[in-house]
Design an enzyme around this catalytic site. Structure first.
Site, PDB file in Angstrom:
ATOM      1  N   LYS A  79       0.857  -1.194   0.000  1.00 18.47           N
ATOM      2  CA  LYS A  79       0.000   0.000   0.000  1.00 18.47           C
ATOM      3  C   LYS A  79       0.887   1.235   0.000  1.00 18.47           C
ATOM      4  O   LYS A  79       1.930   1.260   0.661  1.00 18.47           O
ATOM      5  CB  LYS A  79      -0.911  -0.023   1.233  1.00 18.47           C
ATOM      6  CG  LYS A  79      -1.980   1.068   1.228  1.00 18.47           C
ATOM      7  CD  LYS A  79      -2.861   0.966   2.470  1.00 18.47           C
ATOM      8  CE  LYS A  79      -3.983   1.996   2.484  1.00 18.47           C
ATOM      9  NZ  LYS A  79      -4.837   1.888   3.700  1.00 18.47           N
ATOM     10  N   SER A 154      -9.756   2.008   2.750  1.00 19.95           N
ATOM     11  CA  SER A 154      -8.842   2.725   1.887  1.00 19.95           C
ATOM     12  C   SER A 154      -7.837   1.814   1.163  1.00 19.95           C
ATOM     13  O   SER A 154      -7.260   2.236   0.164  1.00 19.95           O
ATOM     14  CB  SER A 154      -8.066   3.762   2.705  1.00 19.95           C
ATOM     15  OG  SER A 154      -7.242   3.129   3.667  1.00 19.95           O
ATOM     16  N   SER A 178     -10.066  -0.203   6.932  1.00 18.45           N
ATOM     17  CA  SER A 178      -9.424  -0.050   5.620  1.00 18.45           C
ATOM     18  C   SER A 178      -8.788  -1.305   5.039  1.00 18.45           C
ATOM     19  O   SER A 178      -8.400  -1.302   3.869  1.00 18.45           O
ATOM     20  CB  SER A 178      -8.384   1.070   5.680  1.00 18.45           C
ATOM     21  OG  SER A 178      -9.029   2.318   5.710  1.00 18.45           O
TER      22      SER A 178
END
Lengths: 492, 479, 95
Positions: A79, A154, A178
């Site tokens: 990420k 996210s 997330s």
């Protein structure tokens, strides 16, 4: 055999039996990325070029009989809010569009020590603020099950890339859901570990007291394997906790007879989609079948926790994001004439509207006159939430709830109304507020063929229990065999 | 209304840099004056993703300072974020302490011409220093050096107990000496490691509530602080006398014009939005921990002073001057021990050394020579190798370029003439050259002898042994 | 609590954000919505409940006072928008 559909432990088998080489594996994934990325849009920084050489180098060493770790050469995705030395870390923000970290996050040191090969930095909501990955400055990631829908967020890039077989697994971060929510919306496994189990050093802070690094994988066994890599005490993180060396793969057992499961009924109330409820009920029934003791009980904290979450998260964010000031390493407005301009114009031009919204809320609740009414109250609620969970865990080993009230929604469907988007975090945030471990595993499909996730919650540092419960259910139901993403709406 | 009808009320916030090896939240060195941005890392540079980790010595030093100033040490403390944007604050927040400082409710006793007075210490807390901002002559721009960011500070907040510049001066000197004694800060003012924010207000005598105060930040010279107080008090009284009101604001002291100026563009009614630092955990100090630090505290100025009065029989005044500075006091004790003549060492420190320090506005810690060299000087005089007048020249030399006094007098050829023949030669020469004085002496004017001896001294550039000179003249003049 | 335009501008100023006229209305509405919801915390049964600062229960986590020199100092300046003599450059601060 389609290499990219295999899990990491399956790949390891094939490597052991010389059916596959590291180079073949990486080439297969790189090919899949070339094919699917144009549709899915999960990557911010593509590292496949360097990966080819890395994989050849590792293969060569293996061929020379060198003893390497059993994850050497295995691809992974990161990420883009996890700092990677020498590679851009953008947090999907214009603010850090060209930022190259001068150091590696602790989790990256661990990944690199295993000699895994990073194929890229993955898309996300800007500074991890969002539940749909629509708040990325760069691109909107699509859900591989239906390209007109969001992958969740996210960590939407991480979830979509794994679901689309562009990566065998990926690292994500989870501040209010997330990891679990995108895993649920993309039909994969996601684990948000106990606060303090994985180091936050080098992970760009959204809300310091809630952030935690975790994993997104194709199945529970891979989840345990990747957790083994990233978990562990870190002297660089004052909130890191030393629970000693653990091998989470030891928890991969099918027998869950006598496992005490609590079902907090308030988590199944209004707002939770019927198909989601039904799917969860079926899953719970399955657990009974498998010999678990299931009991419904009352845990009426979700609403308070959600409110407290947004107060605390935004308050911390408003402070954490102050360092992006146009001076040392961020975007600086070309218009900036005065110092005030450097601050104001740079921040106003480079932060997206959701980030600004949360900074404003956070600044407001901390400002004089409102601190006691909001922030202080939220901290008390936090204690309340922790106490309520502790009570529950005196009776139960695991709690089961939905992850997301709905399956994947259409791109643009909720982006107009922030509040609606916030309310969708109702099932996941209380786990972060209490610092507990939470896991999302697929438990079904809705009428539109979209995956439904189930959330397993445990007491602090009870990851083994969660993995065991998840593994047993997975082995029994075999979601991965039955359902695969269809890339619906993509160019055929 | 007349000036005398007003009283000045002041409070101080003193910032002292702690002399730890590393910064408060990262492992970077804290050496002063390093090349710009060479003592930095991702943490003090406030890079994305970094986390602070508290230096254990910072807590220990703050507790030491607290115990040395009669504070209560909190068993339960924490760090808080103070949020504000300024280019010298890389994180856009300072990690300080808000409602749970490490030390509270202390006091210091000061001596002034008005006698002894207790000055209350509200609190002592730990925080990180800011980066260095170079405003000047860079093509309208400013340059930022992060080296100082993260250097550990303690902020010592006093009560508004001061009523005169003299009290402030006495307090600051006392506080400085205490911090030097417990060795938590080198207190080098010209390097900014000991600096004060001065809060000043005035009110009519008899008035019970405080007037509106102004705050002047980062004052790092005793003289400037006295000047500031006198100027600012006058200014405020003028404003009030002319029917105006004082506005609460932050001021900047301008050394050249000797005036204060408002710093409008900076802190306009700040709202710091303090909240607990989530990246750090609670600080809970045990009684045992605190007691161990208490036991480790060195001998403080008061008890040293007593010792000097009793053991060395120094005068109240001298003992006061020497113990006011740990450095002077150490110099006195070591040198006395080496040369065994503490009276002489005392005299050198009180007279010539103090004089030279004052003339050059030097702090005792800046004395370039060591106790051994001072002791050597005393011994050379005691042995008669040099006269005390030569001794003064040697001392000047020790301040210029310190080295073994024996080498100094050799190089300079300052060794005393004690050779009978050589002295007699000079004496005869002077007598021949000054018949009048000789006549006067014989006529009973003893002062004439002093003149002749002086001439001889001049002739020998002060190197002649004075006792021998006197003796020799007496003999020769009898003839 | 009702959020006024003055308030939102003051908050934006504290946060060093510059809001376009059209944004302001928007943010007022959003902030109002969120605050109305957040007010739930004021109905929570938390009488006499202590505050929790973080999810971490540990205490006294300290570092030894030992120097470590960072090995990539140039990397710390490579992202600077403007620098001069190895320092970060900004427009003049005091007028």
């Amino acid at each position: 055999m389609n290499i990219t559909e295999l899990t990491v432990h399956e790949l390891q088998e094939k490597l052991k039996n010389k059916e596959l080489t590291i180079t073949q594996i990486n080439e297969a994934y790189i090919k899949q990325i070339k094919e699917k990325e144009p549709e899915v849009q999960a990557f911010i920084t593509d590292l496949t070029e360097a990966a080819i050489n890395q994989s050849k180098e590792i293969q060569a060493r293996l061929d020379n009989g060198e003893e390497l770790g059993n994850l050497a050469g295995i691809p992974i995705g990161i990420k883009d809010n996890i700092c990677t030395k020498g590679v851009k870390t953008t947090c999907a923000s214009k603010m850090l569009e060209n930022f190259v970290a001068p150091y590696d996050a602790t989790v990256m040191n661990k990944v690199n020590a295993e000699e895994m090969i990073s194929l890229g930095k993955l898309n996300m909501d800007e500074f991890a603020m969002g539940s749909s990955t629509e708040n990325s400055y760069f691109k909107k990631t699509k859900n591989p099950w239906d390209l007109s829908r969001v992958p969740g967020g996210s960590s939407g890039g991480s979830a979509a890339a794994v679901a689309a077989n562009m990566l065998p697994w990926a690292l994500g971060t989870d501040t209010g859901g997330s990891i679990r929510q995108p895993a649920s919306l993309c039909g994969i496994v996601g684990l948000k570990p106990t606060y303090g189990l994985v180091s936050r050093y080098g992970v760009v802070a959204y809300a310091s007291s809630l952030d935690q690094v975790g994993v997104l994988t194709k199945d529970v066994q891979d989840c345990a394997m990747l957790l083994n890599v990233i978990a562990g005490y870190d002297e660089m993180d004052s909130t890191s906790v030393d629970v000693g060396e653990k091998d989470y793969t030891q928890a991969l057992q099918k027998d869950i007879k006598g496992l005490k499961i609590g079902v907090p009924k308030e988590f199944y109330g209004e707002g939770i989609n019927e198909e989601v409820k039904v799917s969860l009920e079926t899953a719970i029934a399955k657990y009974k079948e498998m010999g678990a003791e299931v009991e419904e009980f009352s845990l009426d904290i979700a609403q308070y926790a959600l409110a407290a979450y947004y107060i605390i998260a935004c308050a911390e964010a408003s402070s954490n994001l102050g360092r992006y000031d146009g001076i040392r390493y961020t975007y600086r407005s070309p218009e900036a004439q005065t110092l005030k301009d450097v601050f104001k114009k740079s921040r106003s031009e480079a932060f997206g509207s959701e980030v600004k919204r949360r900074i404003i809320l956070g600044t407001y609740v901390l400002s004089s006159g409102y601190y006691d009414a909001y922030y202080k109250k939220a901290q008390q609620v936090r204690t309340l939430v922790m106490n309520e969970f502790s009570k529950a865990f005196e009776k139960y080993d695991v709690l089961i709830t939905p992850v997301s009230p709905t399956t994947a929604f259409k791109i643009g469907e909720k982006s107009t109304n922030p509040m609606e988007m916030y309310l969708a975090d109702i099932c996941t945030v209380s786990i972060n507020v209490a610092g507990l471990p939470g896991m999302s595993i697929p438990c079904g499909i809705d009428s539109q063929g979209l995956p439904i996730g189930m959330q397993l919650i445990g007491k602090k540092f009870s990851e083994e229990t969660l993995i065991k419960a998840a593994y047993a259910y997975e082995q029994e139901t075999n979601f991965r065999e039955k359902y695969k993403p269809t890339f619906k709406g993509g160019v055929q | 209304m007349a000036r005398e009808d007003y009283e000045v009320v002041m409070g101080l916030e003193v910032h002292a840099e702690l002399s730890t090896k590393t910064k408060i939240f990262c492992s970077c060195p804290t050496t002063f004056g390093a090349e710009p941005n060479t003592q930095v890392c991702p943490i003090c540079m406030a890079m994305p993703g970094v986390l602070p980790k508290l230096n254990e010595k910072v807590v220990e030093y703050a507790v030491k300072a607290g115990l040395a100033t009669n504070c209560e040490i909190s068993r339960d403390s924490k760090n808080d974020r103070k949020n504000y944007f300024y280019p010298d604050t890389p994180r856009a927040y300072q990690i300080s302490q808000y409602d749970k400082p490490l030390c509270e409710h202390g006091y210091i006793e000061i001596e002034t011409t008005q006698g002894t007075k207790k000055i209350g210490i509200t609190r002592i807390h730990i925080e990180d220093d800011a980066a260095k901002l170079d405003h000047d002559n860079f093509g309208g721009g400013a340059l930022i050096d992060i080296n100082r960011a993260g250097v550990p500070l303690i902020e010592i907040v006093s009560e508004a107990d001061f009523r005169s510049a003299e009290e402030v001066d006495a307090y600051l000197k006392k506080l400085k000496s205490i911090l030097e004694y417990v060795e938590v800060s080198d207190c080098k003012m010209q390097e900014g490691s000991f600096r004060a924010d001065v809060n000043i207000s005035v009110r009519k005598k008899g008035e019970t509530k405080f007037g509106t105060r102004t705050e002047t930040k980062n004052m790092n010279s005793f003289r400037s602080i006295t000047r500031l107080i006198n100027y600012e008090a006058e200014r405020q009284i003028d404003v009030i006398e002319n029917g105006g009101v004082i506005t609460q604001e932050t001021l900047r002291w301008d050394e050249v014009s000797g005036k204060t100026f408002s710093m409008r563009d900076k802190e306009n009614a700040q709202d710091y939005r303090y909240f607990p630092e989530p990246d750090l955990v609670a600080i809970k100090l045990s009684d045992e921990y605190i007691e161990n630090i208490r036991k480790s505290l060195p001998e403080m100025p008061e008890s040293r002073k007593q010792r000097y009065l009793n053991d060395y029989k120094l005068s109240e005044k001298d003992a006061g001057i020497i113990t006011a500075s740990k450095h002077l006091s150490d110099l006195f004790e070591k040198a006395s021990e080496i040369c065994g003549n503490h009276k002489a060492v005392n005299n050198w420190i009180i007279s010539d050394i103090s004089r030279i320090l004052n003339e050059n506005e030097m702090d005792p810690v800046e004395i370039p020579f060591d106790a051994e060299q001072l002791a050597k000087l005393v011994m050379l005089i005691d042995k008669g190798t040099i006269s005390s007048s030569i001794g003064k020249k040697v001392l000047e030399e020790l301040f210029e370029n310190p080295k073994d006094p024996e080498d100094i007098i050799k190089e300079k050829g300052w060794i005393q003439i004690s050779d009978e023949g050589a002295i007699k030669e000079v004496v005869v020469k002077i007598i021949e050259a000054n018949p009048q004085s000789v006549a006067d002496f014989k006529a009973g004017k003893d002062r004439a002898l002093g003149f002749l001896v002086g001439q001889a001294m001049k002739e020998t550039k002060g190197k002649a042994n004075p006792q021998m000179l006197n003796k020799m003249f007496a003999e020769e003049l009898k003839k | 609590m009702q959020v006024s335009k003055e308030e939102i501008l003051h908050i934006a100023d504290l946060a060093e954000l510059e809001l376009e006229e059209n944004e302001i209305e928007n943010y007022i509405v959003n902030l109002q919505d969120i605050l109305n919801f957040a007010n739930i915390v004021n109905n929570a049964p938390v009488e006499g409940v202590n505050i929790t600062i973080g999810a971490s229960e540990s205490k006294n986590v300290f570092r030894k006072d030992e120097k470590k020199v960072f090995d990539n100092i140039e990397g710390l300046l490579q992202n600077a928008p403007e620098q001069d003599r190895h320092m970060f450059k900004i427009p003049k601060v005091l007028n």
